[in-house]
Scaffold this motif. Structure first.
Motif, short mmCIF file in Angstrom:
data_model
loop_
_atom_site.label_atom_id
_atom_site.label_comp_id
_atom_site.label_asym_id
_atom_site.label_seq_id
_atom_site.Cartn_x
_atom_site.Cartn_y
_atom_site.Cartn_z
N LEU A 1 -3.80 -0.20 2.90
CA LEU A 1 -3.55 -0.42 4.31
C LEU A 1 -4.53 -1.41 4.93
CD1 LEU A 1 -1.69 0.31 6.60
CD2 LEU A 1 -3.10 2.30 7.05
N ASP A 2 -5.80 -1.29 4.60
CA ASP A 2 -6.80 -2.22 5.14
C ASP A 2 -6.53 -3.65 4.67
OD1 ASP A 2 -8.13 -0.27 6.56
OD2 ASP A 2 -9.58 0.13 4.95
N HIS A 3 -6.16 -3.81 3.41
CA HIS A 3 -5.84 -5.13 2.87
C HIS A 3 -4.61 -5.70 3.58
CE1 HIS A 3 -4.12 -7.84 -0.33
NE2 HIS A 3 -5.32 -8.36 -0.11
N ALA A 4 -3.59 -4.88 3.81
CA ALA A 4 -2.38 -5.32 4.51
C ALA A 4 -2.70 -5.74 5.94
CB ALA A 4 -1.33 -4.22 4.51
N ARG A 5 -3.52 -4.95 6.63
CA ARG A 5 -3.90 -5.29 8.00
C ARG A 5 -4.63 -6.63 8.06
NH1 ARG A 5 -5.77 0.76 9.40
NH2 ARG A 5 -3.82 1.47 10.31
#
Length: 102
Positions: A31-35
């Motif tokens: 999720l952090d990478h996607a954000r």
């Protein structure tokens, strides 16, 4: 087979471009990478890319020029939001109608 009717050309164009350039091309590892990837793409889209519909200015530059000159959009109706749901037709009662949340 006819496609779905276009609801908002600006949103449809943005969503299609984002899907083609980012979502279909990127493998997200969390999720952090996607954000971070989405944040970076949106920043590039709004601050670095000229848009033909804005006279080849970036959206950020166009917005700054509008603010600086106190000008208004040529067609403010284009940005008007549609209601989330259509109003209840006359004569139809909604008392007692509840939705289950789940």
């Amino acid at each position: 087979m006819p496609g779905k009717p276009m609801q908002n050309g600006f949103c449809e164009s943005f969503n299609g471009r984002m899907r083609d350039e980012l979502l279909n091309e990127t493998l997200f590892f969390g999720l952090d990478h996607a954000r971070e990837k989405v944040r970076s793409w949106v920043h590039d889209y709004t601050h670095r890319r000229p848009h033909s519909s804005l006279g080849y200015a970036t959206p950020a530059d166009y917005a700054a020029a509008l603010t600086a000159t106190g000008d208004r959009l040529r067609n403010p109706d284009q940005l008007r939001r549609s209601p989330v749901a259509h109003p209840t037709p006359a004569g139809v009662s909604t008392t007692g109608t509840q939705l289950a949340a789940g």
